[in-house]
Design a protein around this motif. Sequence first.
Motif, PDB file in Angstrom:
ATOM      1  N   LEU A 125      -0.415   5.161  10.926  1.00 37.25           N
ATOM      2  CA  LEU A 125      -0.668   3.882  10.263  1.00 37.25           C
ATOM      3  C   LEU A 125      -2.060   3.352  10.599  1.00 37.25           C
ATOM      4  N   TRP A 126      -2.708   2.821   9.581  1.00 33.03           N
ATOM      5  CA  TRP A 126      -4.060   2.282   9.750  1.00 33.03           C
ATOM      6  C   TRP A 126      -4.079   1.200  10.833  1.00 33.03           C
ATOM      7  N   ARG A 127      -3.078   0.328  10.854  1.00 30.88           N
ATOM      8  CA  ARG A 127      -3.075  -0.788  11.807  1.00 30.88           C
ATOM      9  C   ARG A 127      -2.999  -0.312  13.249  1.00 30.88           C
ATOM     10  N   ASP A 128      -2.524   0.942  13.478  1.00 27.32           N
ATOM     11  CA  ASP A 128      -2.360   1.450  14.840  1.00 27.32           C
ATOM     12  C   ASP A 128      -3.643   2.016  15.422  1.00 27.32           C
ATOM     13  N   ALA A 132      -8.912  -1.547  14.362  1.00 28.36           N
ATOM     14  CA  ALA A 132      -8.955  -1.102  12.966  1.00 28.36           C
ATOM     15  C   ALA A 132      -9.689  -2.113  12.099  1.00 28.36           C
ATOM     16  N   ARG A 133     -10.431  -1.607  11.130  1.00 29.10           N
ATOM     17  CA  ARG A 133     -11.175  -2.461  10.206  1.00 29.10           C
ATOM     18  C   ARG A 133     -10.274  -2.864   9.029  1.00 29.10           C
ATOM     19  N   LEU A 134      -9.153  -3.482   9.296  1.00 24.61           N
ATOM     20  CA  LEU A 134      -8.258  -3.868   8.212  1.00 24.61           C
ATOM     21  C   LEU A 134      -8.962  -4.876   7.308  1.00 24.61           C
ATOM     22  N   PRO A 135      -8.879  -4.681   5.999  1.00 30.85           N
ATOM     23  CA  PRO A 135      -9.628  -5.552   5.087  1.00 30.85           C
ATOM     24  C   PRO A 135      -9.152  -6.997   5.161  1.00 30.85           C
ATOM     25  N   ARG A 136     -10.103  -7.893   5.046  1.00 27.65           N
ATOM     26  CA  ARG A 136      -9.819  -9.327   5.027  1.00 27.65           C
ATOM     27  C   ARG A 136     -10.612  -9.946   3.891  1.00 27.65           C
ATOM     28  N   PHE A 137     -10.055 -11.023   3.352  1.00 27.12           N
ATOM     29  CA  PHE A 137     -10.738 -11.719   2.253  1.00 27.12           C
ATOM     30  C   PHE A 137     -10.608 -13.213   2.502  1.00 27.12           C
ATOM     31  N   PHE A 148       0.306  -3.638   5.600  1.00 27.64           N
ATOM     32  CA  PHE A 148      -0.139  -2.831   6.731  1.00 27.64           C
ATOM     33  C   PHE A 148       1.007  -2.369   7.620  1.00 27.64           C
ATOM     34  N   ASP A 149       2.235  -2.768   7.282  1.00 27.78           N
ATOM     35  CA  ASP A 149       3.405  -2.196   7.930  1.00 27.78           C
ATOM     36  C   ASP A 149       3.662  -0.772   7.456  1.00 27.78           C
ATOM     37  N   ILE A 150       3.095  -0.425   6.288  1.00 28.76           N
ATOM     38  CA  ILE A 150       3.338   0.909   5.738  1.00 28.76           C
ATOM     39  C   ILE A 150       2.047   1.643   5.369  1.00 28.76           C
ATOM     40  N   GLN A 151       0.906   0.956   5.333  1.00 27.83           N
ATOM     41  CA  GLN A 151      -0.339   1.597   4.894  1.00 27.83           C
ATOM     42  C   GLN A 151      -0.826   2.623   5.910  1.00 27.83           C
ATOM     43  N   ARG A 152      -0.894   3.870   5.483  1.00 28.89           N
ATOM     44  CA  ARG A 152      -1.378   4.951   6.344  1.00 28.89           C
ATOM     45  C   ARG A 152      -2.905   5.002   6.322  1.00 28.89           C
ATOM     46  N   LEU A 153      -3.467   5.551   7.386  1.00 32.98           N
ATOM     47  CA  LEU A 153      -4.922   5.626   7.487  1.00 32.98           C
ATOM     48  C   LEU A 153      -5.489   6.722   6.593  1.00 32.98           C
ATOM     49  N   ALA A 154      -4.884   7.893   6.597  1.00 32.64           N
ATOM     50  CA  ALA A 154      -5.437   9.038   5.874  1.00 32.64           C
ATOM     51  C   ALA A 154      -5.332   8.841   4.371  1.00 32.64           C
ATOM     52  N   SER A 155      -6.444   8.945   3.669  1.00 34.78           N
ATOM     53  CA  SER A 155      -6.426   8.873   2.212  1.00 34.78           C
ATOM     54  C   SER A 155      -5.797  10.122   1.615  1.00 34.78           C
ATOM     55  N   VAL A 156      -6.033  11.263   2.235  1.00 31.18           N
ATOM     56  CA  VAL A 156      -5.451  12.523   1.767  1.00 31.18           C
ATOM     57  C   VAL A 156      -4.547  13.090   2.853  1.00 31.18           C
ATOM     58  N   ALA A 157      -5.128  13.644   3.902  1.00 28.55           N
ATOM     59  CA  ALA A 157      -4.326  14.242   4.977  1.00 28.55           C
ATOM     60  C   ALA A 157      -5.193  14.393   6.213  1.00 28.55           C
ATOM     61  N   ALA A 158      -4.532  14.608   7.352  1.00 31.17           N
ATOM     62  CA  ALA A 158      -5.206  14.859   8.620  1.00 31.17           C
ATOM     63  C   ALA A 158      -4.220  15.599   9.512  1.00 31.17           C
ATOM     64  N   PHE A 159      -4.647  16.733  10.056  1.00 38.03           N
ATOM     65  CA  PHE A 159      -3.718  17.473  10.909  1.00 38.03           C
ATOM     66  C   PHE A 159      -4.464  18.371  11.885  1.00 38.03           C
ATOM     67  N   GLY A 183     -14.249  -0.497  -3.573  1.00 43.29           N
ATOM     68  CA  GLY A 183     -13.320  -1.228  -2.722  1.00 43.29           C
ATOM     69  C   GLY A 183     -13.187  -2.709  -3.019  1.00 43.29           C
ATOM     70  N   GLY A 184     -13.984  -3.267  -3.910  1.00 44.97           N
ATOM     71  CA  GLY A 184     -13.887  -4.690  -4.177  1.00 44.97           C
ATOM     72  C   GLY A 184     -14.575  -5.521  -3.111  1.00 44.97           C
ATOM     73  N   ALA A 185     -14.463  -6.840  -3.255  1.00 42.66           N
ATOM     74  CA  ALA A 185     -15.147  -7.760  -2.345  1.00 42.66           C
ATOM     75  C   ALA A 185     -14.644  -7.645  -0.915  1.00 42.66           C
ATOM     76  N   HIS A 186     -13.411  -7.187  -0.744  1.00 41.56           N
ATOM     77  CA  HIS A 186     -12.830  -7.088   0.599  1.00 41.56           C
ATOM     78  C   HIS A 186     -13.197  -5.785   1.293  1.00 41.56           C
ATOM     79  N   GLN A 187     -13.923  -4.881   0.590  1.00 41.78           N
ATOM     80  CA  GLN A 187     -14.434  -3.649   1.190  1.00 41.78           C
ATOM     81  C   GLN A 187     -13.325  -2.751   1.761  1.00 41.78           C
ATOM     82  N   ARG A 188     -12.197  -2.730   1.096  1.00 45.67           N
ATOM     83  CA  ARG A 188     -11.056  -1.948   1.589  1.00 45.67           C
ATOM     84  C   ARG A 188     -11.397  -0.466   1.741  1.00 45.67           C
ATOM     85  N   ASN A 189     -11.961   0.135   0.707  1.00 42.52           N
ATOM     86  CA  ASN A 189     -12.256   1.567   0.763  1.00 42.52           C
ATOM     87  C   ASN A 189     -13.359   1.891   1.757  1.00 42.52           C
TER      88      ASN A 189
END
Length: 312
Positions: A125-128, A132-137, A148-159, A183-189
């Motif tokens: 999880l990204w929050r872990d 973490a640079r979690l997006p804010r607006f 962010f309870d479910i948002q994973r960090l990897a856009s594709v995969a990591a192993f 990513g929009g104004a919140h720079q999510r991507n």
Amino acid sequence: MGREGPGLLLRDIRRAAPDVSAIITAIASHAPDALMLLDFDYDLNGLALLAFAAQLAEAGHPMPYHIAPQPNSGVATGLDLDGDGRSGTADDAQGWAAFAGSGGMALLSRWPIEHAALRDRTGFLWRDLPDARLPRFNGAPFPAPEVFDIQRLASVAAFEVLLLIHDRRLTIMGYHAGPPAFGGAHQRNRNRNADETRFWRLRLDGLLGPPPTAPFVLLADANLDVENGAGIHSEIAALLAHPSVQDPHPTGEHPARGVTSDTTGYWPEGPGALRVDYVLPSAELRVLDAGLYWPHPQANHALIWVDIAWPP
């Protein structure tokens, strides 16, 4: 090699589509011991990967061992991850994609892969991630805290996985980060892309469990250049400068541009020429040579090759 829908990659491999044939020829001519394929569509039974491996064997370079964990790309969440007021769009999947499994990752090898040693980081999880640079607006978490309870960090995969080579083990680590743009104004991507690379720097520092067992090679499409294009360039610069790795800095001539450079990704109608793909052996390995090879003029990415002395 990614396609527009599920099953189309398998179809094109079986048809020996021109781009598939060019890639098969490029791989067979370079004869790698281990190969990470990116943008290779995942299917549940690995049929596309089996068909691809069969064609490699027919081309004279068998790589009988392979592994392809399910990627985050296209995995539905049921939530509005991008904050546009809708759910169920490509931007609302764990990783942007038109269908589940689109543009996955696959490792092929001439040497046995220790599947039991697989450490799949795709579900992290990204929050872990520390700090973490979690997006804010406007100062608030964006789009909503429950995301962010479910948002994973990897856009594709990591192993991470082990190869057994002449009774010695080599750790292979791989990841494919999402683009830092759109990513929009919140720079999510932009933030997520930076943290996908930062994850591996923290792994090397031992801040996310014990550091990886050396010797190792980190294989990455970081979607991040040290100087040019979008993104937080300092993150890839910090990874390349990490004392645990070495950067062979491969170069090669692009067939369309006619110049030799360290460009690994080229989008003539987009960001242009960037170095976004990396092969980073651990510091104690002895690098013999390295380079880039473009399988055909229309390819967006080069094949990166690095020769290392073995045993270490």
